[in-house]
Design a protein around this motif. Structure first.
Motif, PDB file in Angstrom:
ATOM      1  N   THR A 231       0.799  -1.132  -0.134  1.00  0.00           N
ATOM      2  CA  THR A 231      -0.314   0.019   0.012  1.00  0.00           C
ATOM      3  C   THR A 231       0.845   1.152  -0.008  1.00  0.00           C
ATOM      4  OG1 THR A 231       0.007   0.208   2.455  1.00  0.00           O
ATOM      5  CG2 THR A 231      -1.870  -1.176   1.376  1.00  0.00           C
ATOM      6  N   ALA A 232       0.246   2.449  -0.434  1.00  0.00           N
ATOM      7  CA  ALA A 232       0.895   3.561  -0.486  1.00  0.00           C
ATOM      8  C   ALA A 232       1.318   4.114   1.254  1.00  0.00           C
ATOM      9  CB  ALA A 232       0.030   4.799  -0.771  1.00  0.00           C
ATOM     10  N   GLU A 233       0.727   3.710   2.162  1.00  0.00           N
ATOM     11  CA  GLU A 233       0.932   3.735   3.541  1.00  0.00           C
ATOM     12  C   GLU A 233       2.507   2.979   3.977  1.00  0.00           C
ATOM     13  OE1 GLU A 233      -2.951   5.200   2.984  1.00  0.00           O
ATOM     14  OE2 GLU A 233      -2.011   3.118   2.530  1.00  0.00           O
ATOM     15  N   GLN A 234       2.581   1.577   3.346  1.00  0.00           N
ATOM     16  CA  GLN A 234       3.714   0.999   3.568  1.00  0.00           C
ATOM     17  C   GLN A 234       4.663   1.607   2.824  1.00  0.00           C
ATOM     18  OE1 GLN A 234       1.835  -2.515   2.093  1.00  0.00           O
ATOM     19  NE2 GLN A 234       1.632  -3.484   4.157  1.00  0.00           N
TER      20      GLN A 234
ATOM     21  N   TYR B   1       8.414   2.650   4.492  1.00  0.00           N
ATOM     22  CA  TYR B   1       9.865   2.212   3.956  1.00  0.00           C
ATOM     23  C   TYR B   1      10.653   3.332   3.169  1.00  0.00           C
ATOM     24  CZ  TYR B   1       7.556  -2.358   4.362  1.00  0.00           C
ATOM     25  OH  TYR B   1       7.070  -3.339   4.657  1.00  0.00           O
ATOM     26  N   ASN B   2      10.082   4.557   3.352  1.00  0.00           N
ATOM     27  CA  ASN B   2      10.715   5.821   2.939  1.00  0.00           C
ATOM     28  C   ASN B   2      11.087   5.600   1.201  1.00  0.00           C
ATOM     29  OD1 ASN B   2      11.958   8.202   2.620  1.00  0.00           O
ATOM     30  ND2 ASN B   2      14.008   7.314   3.260  1.00  0.00           N
ATOM     31  N   CYS B   3       9.931   5.086   0.550  1.00  0.00           N
ATOM     32  CA  CYS B   3      10.053   4.612  -0.839  1.00  0.00           C
ATOM     33  C   CYS B   3       8.932   5.421  -1.525  1.00  0.00           C
ATOM     34  CB  CYS B   3       9.789   3.018  -0.812  1.00  0.00           C
ATOM     35  SG  CYS B   3      10.653   2.307  -2.318  1.00  0.00           S
ATOM     36  N   PRO B   4       9.370   6.816  -1.803  1.00  0.00           N
ATOM     37  CA  PRO B   4       8.427   7.542  -2.509  1.00  0.00           C
ATOM     38  C   PRO B   4       8.308   7.328  -3.904  1.00  0.00           C
ATOM     39  CG  PRO B   4      10.591   8.588  -2.039  1.00  0.00           C
ATOM     40  CD  PRO B   4      10.646   7.288  -1.600  1.00  0.00           C
ATOM     41  N   ILE B   5       7.406   6.490  -4.676  1.00  0.00           N
ATOM     42  CA  ILE B   5       7.471   6.077  -6.096  1.00  0.00           C
ATOM     43  C   ILE B   5       5.792   5.915  -6.170  1.00  0.00           C
ATOM     44  CG2 ILE B   5       9.398   4.580  -5.816  1.00  0.00           C
ATOM     45  CD1 ILE B   5       7.696   2.319  -5.956  1.00  0.00           C
ATOM     46  N   GLN B   6       5.549   6.165  -7.655  1.00  0.00           N
ATOM     47  CA  GLN B   6       4.227   5.918  -7.906  1.00  0.00           C
ATOM     48  C   GLN B   6       3.892   4.787  -8.206  1.00  0.00           C
ATOM     49  OE1 GLN B   6       4.309   7.933 -11.745  1.00  0.00           O
ATOM     50  NE2 GLN B   6       3.739   9.705 -10.906  1.00  0.00           N
ATOM     51  N   ILE B   7       2.283   4.388  -7.591  1.00  0.00           N
ATOM     52  CA  ILE B   7       1.752   3.200  -7.793  1.00  0.00           C
ATOM     53  C   ILE B   7       0.812   3.330  -8.800  1.00  0.00           C
ATOM     54  CG2 ILE B   7       0.149   1.368  -6.822  1.00  0.00           C
ATOM     55  CD1 ILE B   7       1.038   2.005  -4.227  1.00  0.00           C
ATOM     56  N   LEU B   8       1.185   2.571 -10.084  1.00  0.00           N
ATOM     57  CA  LEU B   8       0.076   2.723 -11.338  1.00  0.00           C
ATOM     58  C   LEU B   8      -0.550   1.532 -11.495  1.00  0.00           C
ATOM     59  CD1 LEU B   8       2.767   4.277 -13.483  1.00  0.00           C
ATOM     60  CD2 LEU B   8       1.011   5.490 -12.186  1.00  0.00           C
ATOM     61  N   THR B   9      -1.882   1.502 -11.448  1.00  0.00           N
ATOM     62  CA  THR B   9      -2.512   0.391 -12.039  1.00  0.00           C
ATOM     63  C   THR B   9      -3.511   0.684 -13.010  1.00  0.00           C
ATOM     64  OG1 THR B   9      -4.388   0.929 -10.230  1.00  0.00           O
ATOM     65  CG2 THR B   9      -2.429  -0.573  -9.653  1.00  0.00           C
ATOM     66  N   HIS B  10      -4.027  -0.540 -13.665  1.00  0.00           N
ATOM     67  CA  HIS B  10      -5.031  -0.293 -15.062  1.00  0.00           C
ATOM     68  C   HIS B  10      -6.317  -0.927 -14.621  1.00  0.00           C
ATOM     69  CE1 HIS B  10      -1.333   0.867 -17.105  1.00  0.00           C
ATOM     70  NE2 HIS B  10      -0.911   0.057 -16.572  1.00  0.00           N
TER      71      HIS B  10
ATOM     72  N   HIS C 113      -5.648   4.360  -8.463  1.00  0.00           N
ATOM     73  CA  HIS C 113      -4.144   4.440  -8.075  1.00  0.00           C
ATOM     74  C   HIS C 113      -3.843   5.699  -7.262  1.00  0.00           C
ATOM     75  CE1 HIS C 113      -4.880   7.459 -11.154  1.00  0.00           C
ATOM     76  NE2 HIS C 113      -3.877   8.217 -10.644  1.00  0.00           N
ATOM     77  N   THR C 114      -2.723   5.518  -6.639  1.00  0.00           N
ATOM     78  CA  THR C 114      -2.189   6.422  -5.647  1.00  0.00           C
ATOM     79  C   THR C 114      -0.929   7.137  -6.234  1.00  0.00           C
ATOM     80  OG1 THR C 114      -3.059   5.374  -3.644  1.00  0.00           O
ATOM     81  CG2 THR C 114      -1.520   6.942  -3.128  1.00  0.00           C
ATOM     82  N   VAL C 115      -0.559   8.370  -6.058  1.00  0.00           N
ATOM     83  CA  VAL C 115       0.846   8.858  -6.229  1.00  0.00           C
ATOM     84  C   VAL C 115       1.255   9.647  -4.890  1.00  0.00           C
ATOM     85  CG1 VAL C 115       1.895  10.670  -7.644  1.00  0.00           C
ATOM     86  CG2 VAL C 115       0.021   9.492  -8.554  1.00  0.00           C
ATOM     87  N   LEU C 116       2.657   9.036  -4.737  1.00  0.00           N
ATOM     88  CA  LEU C 116       2.917   9.600  -3.295  1.00  0.00           C
ATOM     89  C   LEU C 116       3.779  10.924  -3.610  1.00  0.00           C
ATOM     90  CD1 LEU C 116       4.180   6.175  -1.860  1.00  0.00           C
ATOM     91  CD2 LEU C 116       1.998   7.376  -1.504  1.00  0.00           C
ATOM     92  N   ALA C 117       3.890  11.798  -2.753  1.00  0.00           N
ATOM     93  CA  ALA C 117       4.546  12.791  -2.594  1.00  0.00           C
ATOM     94  C   ALA C 117       6.022  12.735  -2.316  1.00  0.00           C
ATOM     95  CB  ALA C 117       3.960  14.024  -1.864  1.00  0.00           C
ATOM     96  N   HIS C 118       6.835  13.663  -2.447  1.00  0.00           N
ATOM     97  CA  HIS C 118       8.348  13.529  -2.150  1.00  0.00           C
ATOM     98  C   HIS C 118       8.269  13.358  -0.639  1.00  0.00           C
ATOM     99  CE1 HIS C 118      10.278  15.147  -6.013  1.00  0.00           C
ATOM    100  NE2 HIS C 118       9.521  14.436  -6.180  1.00  0.00           N
ATOM    101  N   HIS C 119       9.309  12.768   0.060  1.00  0.00           N
ATOM    102  CA  HIS C 119       9.751  12.887   1.263  1.00  0.00           C
ATOM    103  C   HIS C 119      10.659  13.920   1.546  1.00  0.00           C
ATOM    104  CE1 HIS C 119       7.934   8.995   2.731  1.00  0.00           C
ATOM    105  NE2 HIS C 119       8.260   8.468   1.750  1.00  0.00           N
TER     106      HIS C 119
END
Length: 254
Positions: A220-223, A227-236, A241-247
């Motif tokens: 999930t975006a929360e996980q 994990y300090n892993c600021p990337i995009q989650i893309l689904t079709h 979908h969720t886009v995470l902001a920069h840390h």
């Protein structure tokens, strides 16, 4: 069975620490998806496992991972790392995956060539076997590089961004092939396409200088934020979908 264990492995380049104190175990049945931001250390992690970069810490390899002195690790690099100008045919590219066992001066046997052609046939490019590698498309080259990575029957297969430059049909075929291969070898796939590989792999490894293994293919975006892993989650399709902001201060999303 444990194939590889990383103990407090760190990698630095000219004063910059690309990986810090990584602890990770790869088992013989693993199918891991490696995700993370650009510049976060995904490819560096792969190169450390391959012994291609200097590191501190310790990496243990199981005896079963060796054939003589050769490590039974198949590697499919990013296409940009392969020299298209090298005067070699598609078939010879595939056969070069045997050089670790055969040696550079060893002549390939008839069974070697038959196996290479069989693999090329399975990936749909057998008719290109005699064509210079520099004359094929990016997708066709990646198919050849996949054949090269598995011709030696490795115990671990590592793929770095394997779906770049491939069409949708081969992408589907690739995933089907990887599931079959996972029945006899561990697989580690580096990819920016989180929405796709989470449907394919068994577990996720997040890499952003530090490494966190998530014991599921659902993340999930929360996980990712934890994990300090600021990337995009893309689904079709109909999946949101969720886009995470920069840390703040992460400096990894340039």
């Amino acid at each position: 069975m444990k194939l590889i264990e990383l103990h407090d492995v760190s990698v630095g380049y000219e004063g910059y620490e690309a990986l810090h104190a990584v602890n990770l175990t790869i088992d013989s049945t693993d199918f891991l998806g490696v995700i993370g931001p650009n510049g976060g250390g995904k490819t560096t992690l792969v190169k450390a496992i391959l012994g291609a970069v200097p590191y501190t810490g310790k990496i243990d390899y199981a005896p079963e991972l060796f054939d003589g002195r050769e490590r039974l690790i198949g590697y499919m690099p990013q296409i940009t790392e392969f020299d298209r100008a090298f005067p070699i045919s598609v078939e010879e590219v595939v056969l070069s995956g045997l050089q670790g066992r055969r040696g550079f001066r060893h002549r390939y046997t008839r069974s070697d060539r038959e196996k290479a052609l069989e693999l090329l046939a399975k990936t749909g490019i057998e008719e290109l076997s005699k064509r210079p590698i520099g004359e094929v498309s990016g997708g066709q080259m990646q198919r050849a590089l996949l054949c090269r990575a598995i011709i030696s029957d490795p115990k671990l297969l590592i793929l770095d961004e394997p779906t770049n430059f491939v069409d949708n049909r081969f992408e589907h075929e690739l995933y089907h092939t990887l599931r079959e291969l996972n029945e006899r070898m561990a697989i580690l796939v580096v990819s920016h396409d989180v929405g796709t590989i989470t449907r394919l792999v068994k577990e996720i490894v997040c890499v952003n200088r530090h490494v966190h293994r998530h014991h599921s293919n659902i993340i999930t975006a929360e996980q990712l934020e934890n994990y300090n892993c600021p990337i995009q989650i893309l689904t079709h399709g109909h999946v949101p979908h969720t886009v995470l902001a920069h840390h703040p201060g992460d400096g990894c999303c340039e």
